[in-house]
Scaffold this motif. Structure first.
Motif, PDB file in Angstrom:
ATOM      1  N   ARG A 104       0.816  -1.203   0.000  1.00 38.73           N
ATOM      2  CA  ARG A 104       0.000   0.000   0.000  1.00 38.73           C
ATOM      3  C   ARG A 104       0.857   1.263   0.000  1.00 38.73           C
ATOM      4  NH1 ARG A 104       0.102  -1.651   5.356  1.00 38.73           N
ATOM      5  NH2 ARG A 104       0.775  -0.026   6.820  1.00 38.73           N
ATOM      6  N   THR A 105       2.139   1.150   0.378  1.00 42.38           N
ATOM      7  CA  THR A 105       3.014   2.319   0.387  1.00 42.38           C
ATOM      8  C   THR A 105       3.713   2.451  -0.955  1.00 42.38           C
ATOM      9  OG1 THR A 105       4.886   1.024   1.225  1.00 42.38           O
ATOM     10  CG2 THR A 105       3.434   2.052   2.851  1.00 42.38           C
ATOM     11  N   TRP A 106       4.183   3.646  -1.246  1.00 47.13           N
ATOM     12  CA  TRP A 106       4.825   3.859  -2.547  1.00 47.13           C
ATOM     13  C   TRP A 106       6.132   3.080  -2.634  1.00 47.13           C
ATOM     14  CZ3 TRP A 106       9.628   5.950  -3.307  1.00 47.13           C
ATOM     15  CH2 TRP A 106      10.219   6.592  -2.217  1.00 47.13           C
ATOM     16  N   TRP A 107       6.848   2.927  -1.506  1.00 52.22           N
ATOM     17  CA  TRP A 107       8.101   2.172  -1.587  1.00 52.22           C
ATOM     18  C   TRP A 107       7.844   0.667  -1.667  1.00 52.22           C
ATOM     19  CZ3 TRP A 107       6.628   5.127   2.656  1.00 52.22           C
ATOM     20  CH2 TRP A 107       6.307   4.447   3.828  1.00 52.22           C
ATOM     21  N   GLY A 108       6.746   0.200  -1.049  1.00 46.38           N
ATOM     22  CA  GLY A 108       6.395  -1.209  -1.213  1.00 46.38           C
ATOM     23  C   GLY A 108       6.032  -1.533  -2.652  1.00 46.38           C
ATOM     24  N   ARG A 109       5.304  -0.607  -3.302  1.00 46.38           N
ATOM     25  CA  ARG A 109       4.956  -0.825  -4.712  1.00 46.38           C
ATOM     26  C   ARG A 109       6.187  -0.750  -5.610  1.00 46.38           C
ATOM     27  NH1 ARG A 109       0.479   2.381  -3.019  1.00 46.38           N
ATOM     28  NH2 ARG A 109       1.445   4.278  -3.848  1.00 46.38           N
ATOM     29  N   ALA A 110       7.146   0.109  -5.245  1.00 43.47           N
ATOM     30  CA  ALA A 110       8.390   0.186  -6.032  1.00 43.47           C
ATOM     31  C   ALA A 110       9.156  -1.135  -5.938  1.00 43.47           C
ATOM     32  CB  ALA A 110       9.249   1.347  -5.538  1.00 43.47           C
ATOM     33  N   TRP A 111       9.142  -1.750  -4.767  1.00 39.28           N
ATOM     34  CA  TRP A 111       9.783  -3.060  -4.594  1.00 39.28           C
ATOM     35  C   TRP A 111       9.140  -4.091  -5.522  1.00 39.28           C
ATOM     36  CZ3 TRP A 111      13.677  -5.542  -1.861  1.00 39.28           C
ATOM     37  CH2 TRP A 111      13.553  -6.918  -1.704  1.00 39.28           C
ATOM     38  N   LEU A 112       7.812  -4.102  -5.574  1.00 34.72           N
ATOM     39  CA  LEU A 112       7.121  -5.069  -6.424  1.00 34.72           C
ATOM     40  C   LEU A 112       7.344  -4.776  -7.902  1.00 34.72           C
ATOM     41  CD1 LEU A 112       3.733  -5.690  -4.586  1.00 34.72           C
ATOM     42  CD2 LEU A 112       5.816  -7.064  -4.572  1.00 34.72           C
ATOM     43  N   ARG A 113       7.458  -3.497  -8.258  1.00 36.49           N
ATOM     44  CA  ARG A 113       7.758  -3.178  -9.657  1.00 36.49           C
ATOM     45  C   ARG A 113       9.110  -3.753 -10.067  1.00 36.49           C
ATOM     46  NH1 ARG A 113       5.464   1.858  -8.711  1.00 36.49           N
ATOM     47  NH2 ARG A 113       7.511   2.785  -8.314  1.00 36.49           N
ATOM     48  N   ALA A 114      10.095  -3.677  -9.163  1.00 34.01           N
ATOM     49  CA  ALA A 114      11.411  -4.233  -9.462  1.00 34.01           C
ATOM     50  C   ALA A 114      11.311  -5.733  -9.708  1.00 34.01           C
ATOM     51  CB  ALA A 114      12.388  -3.940  -8.320  1.00 34.01           C
TER      52      ALA A 114
END
Length: 472
Positions: free
Chosen positions: A62-72
């Motif tokens: 739900r956080t922007w950094w958590g989503r960035a991790w999943l994008r990677a």
């Protein structure tokens, strides 16, 4: 037993010792292993999180950094079916306890037939020089430190670090998988591990910083040390005749008052904090708000004054003042309300019927509309009221982001059919649920009852969670 002397407990309590004792438990540094002497003790350099329970119908970050991790992860993996299987594994709760160390995350993941596989994902550590630069960037802004201590990863810190050549968040190819199933790409086991770690990152961005090579205590100690050094430099340091070891104190500069200037500098006041007398204790707040004065006097009120209504407003003001004085609320968090919003706030206190009727009339609402507004207010105050009664049309970029979030919130097999029924509103086709997007990016659940849409719960960052509330 792992390389740090700990026994790793996988699902079911079985120790996965061999893979740790062969040295794979150590993280990777730039150009090889980083044997930094300033790394914190074992407890700070490895964290083990208990297995997370199964999760259904909600996104993994739900956080922007958590989503960035999943994008990677999703941009790196070559096989979409493997990722989909990994999401199913993570949702099913078959990922065991997760070990996080500098440069590596590890967990045991069980297939449906019970076969256990150890999955590792490697992330490159930052060098000692890179960490020094990152600490400098964090100390440059007090807001960065405050955000980190509040378990948030400030985007400006990440942007400043990237501008300085330091990548905190992983990118394409930065999540290197290793699994005992011997897959050459991200397999369901390492993908499931990454999805679970996204949930951990949501709760604590220090997990990411530990992966990059610094535990929480070591990083906070470095920030404190650097902040103290900066304060000493600002106070004059050796240039003012005072060395960091305290010698030469007799040659310290005169105070602001002695120089004929008003007040003292913040550095001088901070330096004298241990010799100044303590502040007096604050007064004990009253147990309850005071009674409003009686307006039943011998003098007749003016033509535009309603004593009963005025007494009601005075009572409300006394209650709000009492909350401020007792610390139950803060003047900094009290929103500036419009007349219409304040009418709903007052009505939410369940006043007498005649007051409710006047509040409805004064705010241009019917009694039914005011009741619905009070219902929405209970889920989120002015923000919830704006979603109920307001209309806003997202611009093209905001609408695109919303549609991407809707598409990513569910697996393809579980995704409901949504129809954009109005700007910023999506309705379940053939159902009685609706999602409304607030201007702050949160999703509000609504349910259809007796031909009208009723607020069904508080806002959520994840549209799947919000819709589950609406359909419950």
């Amino acid at each position: 037993m792992n390389a740090y002397g700990d026994t790793y407990e996988g699902p079911g309590g079985e120790a996965d010792e061999d893979a740790y004792e062969n040295g794979e438990g150590r993280g990777r540094g730039i150009g090889g292993r980083n044997d930094r002497g300033d790394r914190a003790d074992k407890a700070d350099s490895e964290r083990i999180f208990a297995a997370l329970p199964p999760v259904h119908g909600a996104g993994f970050a739900r956080t922007w950094w958590g989503r960035a991790w999943l994008r990677a992860l999703e941009d790196t993996a070559l096989d979409g079916q493997q990722l989909k299987a990994g999401r199913r594994y993570a949702r099913a709760g078959v990922v065991g306890a997760v070990s996080v160390r500098p440069g590596r995350i590890t967990a045991v993941v069980r297939d449906r037939d019970g076969t256990a596989h150890r999955g590792d994902v490697l992330v490159q550590e930052l060098s000692g020089e890179a960490w020094d630069r990152l600490v400098d960037l964090a100390v440059d802004s007090a807001g960065h430190i405050a955000a980190l201590l509040d378990r948030e990863l400030p985007p400006h810190l990440v942007e400043d670090a990237a501008a300085a050549g330091l990548e905190l968040l992983p990118g394409i190819g930065d999540l290197e998988p290793q699994c005992t199933c011997e897959a050459w790409d991200h397999c369901p086991h390492t993908a499931a591990l990454c999805y679970q770690v996204a949930r951990l990152l949501d709760e604590d961005p220090f997990v990411l910083l530990l992966l990059r090579g610094r535990g929480e205590r070591a990083l906070i100690a470095a920030l404190q040390e650097r902040s103290t050094a900066r304060a000493a430099e600002a106070a004059g340091g050796e240039t003012a005749g005072v060395r960091p070891d305290g010698a030469g104190a007799a040659e310290a500069p005169e105070s602001g008052a002695a120089r004929g200037t008003a007040g003292v500098s913040a550095a001088e006041a901070f330096a004298a904090r241990d010799i100044l007398p303590p502040l007096p204790a604050p007064p004990v707040p009253a147990a309850a708000p005071g009674e409003p004065p009686s307006l039943d006097t011998e003098s007749d009120p003016g033509p535009d004054v309603d004593p009963a209504a005025l007494e009601f407003l005075v009572t409300d003001a006394a209650a709000r003042a009492h909350r401020l004085l007792s610390g139950a609320s803060s003047a900094f968090t009290e929103p500036e309300l419009t007349v219409g919003q304040d009418a709903v706030r007052l009505a939410a206190g369940a006043p007498a019927t005649w007051i409710t009727a006047r509040l409805a009339d004064g705010s241009g609402r019917t009694r039914e509309e005011l009741e619905l507004a009070v219902h929405a207010w209970g889920f989120g105050g002015a923000a919830a009221l704006a979603v109920l009664e307001g209309r806003w049309a997202p611009d093209t970029e905001a609408l695109r982001r919303a549609e991407v979030r809707l598409a990513a919130a569910w697996d393809a097999d579980d995704r409901p059919v949504l129809r954009g029924s109005d700007p910023a509103r999506w309705t379940v086709v053939g159902g009685d649920g609706q999602l409304r997007l607030g201007e702050d990016g949160r999703w509000w659940p609504y349910r259809e009852e007796d031909g009208r849409w009723i607020p069904a719960g508080p806002a959520a960052h994840d549209p799947a969670a919000a819709l589950a509330t609406a359909l419950r």
